[in-house]
Enzyme design. Structure first.
Site, PDB file in Angstrom:
ATOM      1  N   TYR A 397       0.814  -1.218   0.000  1.00 41.17           N
ATOM      2  CA  TYR A 397       0.000   0.000   0.000  1.00 41.17           C
ATOM      3  C   TYR A 397       0.849   1.270   0.000  1.00 41.17           C
ATOM      4  CZ  TYR A 397      -4.839  -1.456   0.037  1.00 41.17           C
ATOM      5  OH  TYR A 397      -6.072  -1.930  -0.344  1.00 41.17           O
ATOM      6  N   HIS A 400       2.675   6.294  -2.948  1.00 43.61           N
ATOM      7  CA  HIS A 400       2.932   7.729  -2.976  1.00 43.61           C
ATOM      8  C   HIS A 400       2.810   8.354  -4.359  1.00 43.61           C
ATOM      9  CE1 HIS A 400       5.141   7.146   1.036  1.00 43.61           C
ATOM     10  NE2 HIS A 400       4.102   7.904   1.272  1.00 43.61           N
TER      11      HIS A 400
END
Length: 628
Positions: A397, A400
């Site tokens: 996850y 960015h």
């Protein structure tokens, strides 16, 4: 008509739906059938890939792959020394309400998933050894950052999403996990030749130590947040924070929204999990939106249950808002970033079952099984390990690149051209100043009509590669390099090893990994072999299935953990009932989605959202379809 009945307690719940039933154990014959089915699905997937089949076959294969992952890729790291000792008799309140710290969700293991417990793993524990000092800095993470991750002059846009989708992911990860950092003994990264970093070596912080780790090189780390999907980003993961956001003087159960409709708490608390350094206007908008939604739910409950206390209204409102957030993430955000027919059907089936939303609304659950009638309301099941968020889940996850380097501000009532604003001018405490100047409605419109970045190489936000931390140490960090170090120090396997542990074939060459000769050459210039490629780099480099915002390797963790966050939580399973949530609460969850929440609190957004099927897809801009 108002009600004057007391809040439901354990005494009000029938044996069939009794609070705290232990997780179910699937019959042996069913487990055997699922195991055989999973092996068949994995064999077909390894040879031909699930996403190359027609939608019905893809769905069947995904289910089999998930069953295999549930059996083979859940591992517990907690032990007696690291697990808080809690009374087996829960406080009466927690029988029908979430606790502040996540305790007593599973009443048979009251510390499971609470704040301060360890992250689990999705790979065997023998494969989670942190990389030794000779390898943890190889290849140089700053070199990887500048050569392979840094965004070029133009952001690569994810044209099927809006920036609200990027904000939503960060909003959710702050609910699920935070490790904390330790700047007292930083990594010392040699400055690559020709690099413009002002110091040599470059110092980057380590992960905060597990206080119960039994070695100098820990293989376990602690989640400072609750592991459960409980909206702890809003309500906190400890009682002190929860007390700080509550405002009973505004009305029973309510939280701190001021007369200006903005969050009314000490600015020092705004960052909470994840820290103020990650705070920006997108996060503040979502926190504000769902705190206002909480207060709207409180008004509804107070009107129907006039004799309830402040705590009773708060507890029920929290349950309802947390479930609504989980529904939005499952049914809307996920299908926006994984925009493919099989996933749209599959994720809706996670919530409503394959029988569909209309059948669920008209007739309720048809069976106890999750396939036909969905996970909410089905029996709790932890599968092969006690529930926790995992290090591998955290690693995949790291997205960015979704964050733009600048925001495009526009007015919902104003002219078409937008005003660019550097991201950091909307970050940290600048977020509140911007909200006061521009207003939440216009800022939501700005995020809803702009694209985030694609999750890909050469698309990491430039400002994040020279980010000055405001908290504690004032250290300047390269977050792209830190992302690489985090996986290396926490023993998350590198890309090829990770694929094999996820039952995927390893890639044999850089060309096979990326499918682009130029990118393959760039990778080969940095990594000695394809087996050395960092997990994050490999995930960004691989070509996603059509319609996907990330690759198939990330998707393995996703299909395992997306359903696990629901299936292990009794408030989404055995206790997802009118007795616990109230009939009105269940109706609120069923009737609402991201679009209705936005319009309830920002009705001027109606023209922008008219005809938009998914609030995380680009909204309407007069005279044009989308805005980068």
């Amino acid at each position: 008509m108002t009600r004057t009945v007391p809040s439901p307690t354990i005494a009000d719940v029938s044996d069939e739906t009794v609070v705290g039933h232990p997780p179910t154990r699937t019959p042996r014959t069913v487990r055997l059938a699922r195991r055989l089915y999973a092996r068949w699905a994995e064999a077909i997937d390894r040879r031909w890939r699930w996403h190359r089949f027609p939608t019905p076959v893809s769905l069947a294969l995904i289910q089999g792959i998930r069953d295999g992952l549930r059996e083979h890729n859940l591992f517990d790291t907690n032990d007696a020394a690291s697990t808080p000792t809690l009374s087996p008799e829960p406080p009466a309140r927690y029988l029908v309400a979430r606790s502040a710290d996540g305790s007593y969700n599973d009443l048979s293991a009251p510390a499971m998933g609470m704040a301060g417990t360890r992250f689990g793993r999705n790979v065997p524990l023998q494969d989670t050894e942190p990389e030794d000092p000779s390898r943890v800095l190889t290849p140089n993470p700053r070199l990887v950052s500048t050569r392979l991750l840094a965004r070029g002059p133009e952001m690569i846009p994810a044209t099927g999403l809006n920036v609200l989708a990027a904000a939503w992911l960060q909003f959710e990860t702050r609910d699920w996990f935070s490790h904390g950092t330790d700047a007292t003994c930083p990594f010392e990264v040699p400055r690559p030749p020709g690099d413009d970093w002002p110091t040599d070596p470059i110092t980057l912080p380590r992960t905060k130590r597990d206080p119960n780790a039994d070695t100098d090189v820990p293989r376990t780390f602690v989640n400072t947040e609750t592991h459960w999907w409980d909206a702890s980003q809003i309500y906190g993961s400890d009682q002190d924070f929860q007390n700080a956001v509550r405002r009973p003087e505004l009305g029973r159960g309510k939280v701190a929204i001021g007369t200006n409709h903005l969050i009314d708490i000490d600015p020092a608390l705004l960052g909470s999990s994840g820290g103020l350094d990650g705070w920006w206007v997108g996060l503040e908008l979502l926190h504000t939106l769902f705190m206002r939604e909480h207060n709207a739910v409180c008004d509804m409950l107070a009107a129907n249950y006039r004799d309830w206390s402040d705590d009773e209204v708060f507890d029920k409102a929290r349950l309802i808002v947390a479930a609504l957030i989980a529904k939005i993430h499952t049914v809307e955000w996920t299908t926006a970033i994984l925009n493919r027919p099989a996933l749209r059907i599959g994720m809706r089936a996670n919530w409503f079952g394959l029988a569909g939303e209309r059948v669920r609304t008209l007739y309720g659950r048809l069976t106890d099984g999750e396939v036909l009638s969905g996970i909410p309301g089905s029996p709790t099941d932890h599968h092969s390990a006690p529930y926790s968020i995992t290090e591998e889940f955290v690693a995949v996850y790291r997205m960015h690149p979704l964050i733009p380097d600048e925001l495009h501000l526009r007015s919902v009532d104003g002219p078409r051209p937008s005003t660019p604003l550097p991201f950091m001018d909307a970050a940290r405490l600048n977020s509140r100043l911007l909200l006061e100047q521009r207003g939440a409605t216009d800022l939501l419109y700005s995020l809803g009509t702009a694209h985030p970045g694609a999750v890909a190489l050469h698309n990491h936000p430039r400002f994040m590669q020279h980010l000055v931390r405001t908290e504690n140490d004032g250290l300047t960090v390269d977050l792209a390099a830190v992302d690489l170090l985090r996986s290396r120090e926490r023993g998350v396997p590198r890309y090829n090893a990770f694929r094999q542990l996820m039952h995927l074939p390893p890639v044999r060459s850089f060309d096979e990994l990326t499918g682009n000769p130029e990118t393959a050459a760039e990778l080969q210039a940095v990594y000695p072999t394809v087996d050395d490629v960092d997990l994050t780099v490999g995930l960004y480099a691989e070509t996603p299935p059509a319609g996907f915002g990330f690759g198939d390797t990330t998707f393995r963790i996703f299909i395992l953990m997306a359903s696990r966050r629901l299936k292990s939580d009794r408030f989404f399973t055995t206790d997802f009932t009118p007795q616990v949530y109230t009939p009105e609460g269940m109706a609120w969850i069923g009737a609402n989605d991201m679009r209705t929440v936005l319009l309830r609190h920002h009705p001027r957004l109606a023209p922008a959202l008219r005809g938009v099927q998914n609030a995380f897809a680009p909204w309407h801009v007069p005279g044009q379809e989308t805005q980068q």
